[in-house]
Design a protein around this motif. Structure first.
Motif, PDB file in Angstrom:
ATOM      1  N   GLN A 160      -9.609  -5.691  -7.445  1.00 18.45           N
ATOM      2  CA  GLN A 160      -9.244  -4.341  -7.019  1.00 18.45           C
ATOM      3  C   GLN A 160      -9.366  -4.196  -5.512  1.00 18.45           C
ATOM      4  N   GLY A 161     -10.463  -4.669  -4.931  1.00 25.92           N
ATOM      5  CA  GLY A 161     -10.634  -4.587  -3.482  1.00 25.92           C
ATOM      6  C   GLY A 161      -9.523  -5.310  -2.743  1.00 25.92           C
ATOM      7  N   ASP A 162      -9.143  -6.476  -3.243  1.00 23.20           N
ATOM      8  CA  ASP A 162      -8.045  -7.234  -2.635  1.00 23.20           C
ATOM      9  C   ASP A 162      -6.737  -6.456  -2.724  1.00 23.20           C
ATOM     10  N   GLN A 163      -6.497  -5.779  -3.840  1.00 25.33           N
ATOM     11  CA  GLN A 163      -5.267  -4.992  -4.000  1.00 25.33           C
ATOM     12  C   GLN A 163      -5.237  -3.810  -3.033  1.00 25.33           C
ATOM     13  N   VAL A 164      -6.369  -3.172  -2.831  1.00 21.99           N
ATOM     14  CA  VAL A 164      -6.440  -2.047  -1.891  1.00 21.99           C
ATOM     15  C   VAL A 164      -6.159  -2.552  -0.481  1.00 21.99           C
ATOM     16  N   GLY A 220      -1.569   7.632   0.761  1.00 23.88           N
ATOM     17  CA  GLY A 220      -0.449   6.730   0.501  1.00 23.88           C
ATOM     18  C   GLY A 220      -0.854   5.547  -0.358  1.00 23.88           C
ATOM     19  N   ILE A 221      -2.023   4.995  -0.099  1.00 20.77           N
ATOM     20  CA  ILE A 221      -2.531   3.900  -0.939  1.00 20.77           C
ATOM     21  C   ILE A 221      -2.737   4.412  -2.350  1.00 20.77           C
ATOM     22  N   TRP A 222      -3.292   5.611  -2.489  1.00 22.40           N
ATOM     23  CA  TRP A 222      -3.479   6.213  -3.823  1.00 22.40           C
ATOM     24  C   TRP A 222      -2.142   6.278  -4.558  1.00 22.40           C
ATOM     25  N   ARG A 223      -1.115   6.812  -3.891  1.00 23.60           N
ATOM     26  CA  ARG A 223       0.198   6.950  -4.538  1.00 23.60           C
ATOM     27  C   ARG A 223       0.773   5.597  -4.927  1.00 23.60           C
ATOM     28  N   GLU A 224       0.639   4.604  -4.065  1.00 22.22           N
ATOM     29  CA  GLU A 224       1.163   3.270  -4.358  1.00 22.22           C
ATOM     30  C   GLU A 224       0.473   2.639  -5.556  1.00 22.22           C
ATOM     31  N   ARG A 260     -14.675  -5.564   0.534  1.00 22.91           N
ATOM     32  CA  ARG A 260     -13.257  -5.405   0.860  1.00 22.91           C
ATOM     33  C   ARG A 260     -12.667  -4.301  -0.001  1.00 22.91           C
ATOM     34  N   GLY A 261     -11.849  -3.472   0.616  1.00 18.47           N
ATOM     35  CA  GLY A 261     -11.195  -2.399  -0.120  1.00 18.47           C
ATOM     36  C   GLY A 261     -11.963  -1.093  -0.140  1.00 18.47           C
ATOM     37  N   ASP A 262     -13.178  -1.083   0.402  1.00 16.83           N
ATOM     38  CA  ASP A 262     -13.940   0.165   0.465  1.00 16.83           C
ATOM     39  C   ASP A 262     -13.248   1.166   1.379  1.00 16.83           C
ATOM     40  N   VAL A 263     -13.320   2.428   1.009  1.00 16.30           N
ATOM     41  CA  VAL A 263     -12.904   3.518   1.883  1.00 16.30           C
ATOM     42  C   VAL A 263     -14.157   3.933   2.647  1.00 16.30           C
ATOM     43  N   VAL A 264     -14.093   3.875   3.961  1.00 19.13           N
ATOM     44  CA  VAL A 264     -15.245   4.238   4.789  1.00 19.13           C
ATOM     45  C   VAL A 264     -14.954   5.560   5.486  1.00 19.13           C
ATOM     46  N   GLY A 323      -9.987   0.390 -12.695  1.00 21.13           N
ATOM     47  CA  GLY A 323      -8.932   0.454 -13.679  1.00 21.13           C
ATOM     48  C   GLY A 323      -7.736   1.274 -13.259  1.00 21.13           C
ATOM     49  N   ALA A 324      -7.848   1.976 -12.145  1.00 16.58           N
ATOM     50  CA  ALA A 324      -6.728   2.820 -11.743  1.00 16.58           C
ATOM     51  C   ALA A 324      -5.673   2.043 -10.977  1.00 16.58           C
ATOM     52  N   LEU A 325      -6.033   0.872 -10.497  1.00 16.63           N
ATOM     53  CA  LEU A 325      -5.056   0.116  -9.708  1.00 16.63           C
ATOM     54  C   LEU A 325      -4.149  -0.696 -10.566  1.00 16.63           C
TER      55      LEU A 325
END
Length: 148
Positions: free
Chosen positions: A4-8, A39-43, A86-90, A146-148
Motif C-alpha cells: 500500500q505504501g508503495d502504491q501511494v 488527488g491521490i485519494w481519488r486515484e 513510505r506512503g505516509d501522509v505527513v 484495503g482502500a487502495l
C-alpha cells in the motif's frame, strides 16, 4: 515497506511537475498540498469522502482551529510521528504557534528520507525530509487499509 505504501508513493510521483494552484487538485493542471492528497485519494479510492469547502491561504489561522488535522483524523489512520514509512501522509506546522497546514507524502525513509508535496512557487516536487522539515512534522497518517 508495504504494498500500500508503495502504491501511494507511485501515485504521488505521478503528480510531480503539476503546478501549484491554491485550492486545486487536478494532476497536470494544478494543485496545492491538500489537492495532492485529495488527488491521490481519488486515484486510489474513487470519490472523496466529503466535499472540501473553500479555504483561504491562512487556513484557519485566525480562528486557531486545527481544521486540516481534524479532517485527517476523520479519513486517514493516525500513526506515531516517529513511526515513519513510505506512503505516509505527513502534516507540518510551518511556524511555531500557527495551525498545522501543510501536507506531503513520505517517499523515502532513513538517512535519505524524502517527501512529495505541492509547494507555492515550486509546484509538486520531491524534497529531502531534512532537519528543518522534520522538526515541523506534528502528525503522521496512512491511508485506510484495503482502500487502495
Amino acid at each position: 515497506m508495504t504494498v500500500q505504501g508503495d502504491q501511494v508513493v507511485e501515485a504521488a510521483l505521478g503528480w510531480i511537475g503539476t503546478p501549484y494552484v491554491h485550492q486545486a487538485g487536478r494532476k497536470g493542471a494544478g494543485c496545492d498540498c491538500l489537492g495532492l492528497i485529495r488527488g491521490i485519494w481519488r486515484e486510489r479510492f474513487g470519490n472523496e469522502p466529503e466535499a472540501v469547502p473553500a479555504y483561504s491561504m491562512d487556513w484557519s489561522e485566525p480562528q486557531g482551529e486545527e481544521q486540516l488535522w481534524a479532517a485527517a483524523l476523520l479519513h486517514l489512520r493516525a500513526k506515531g510521528v516517529a513511526d515513519e514509512a513510505r506512503g505516509d501522509v505527513v502534516l507540518f506546522r510551518m511556524r511555531q504557534g500557527a495551525v498545522a497546514k501543510h501536507l506531503g507524502v513520505q517517499s523515502r525513509v532513513g538517512a535519505d528520507a524524502r517527501f512529495i508535496h505541492a509547494y507555492a512557487r515550486h509546484g509538486v516536487t520531491e524534497s529531502p525530509l531534512s532537519g528543518p522539515w522534520r522538526r515541523r512534522i506534528v502528525a503522521r497518517f496512512e491511508f485506510p487499509q484495503g482502500a487502495l
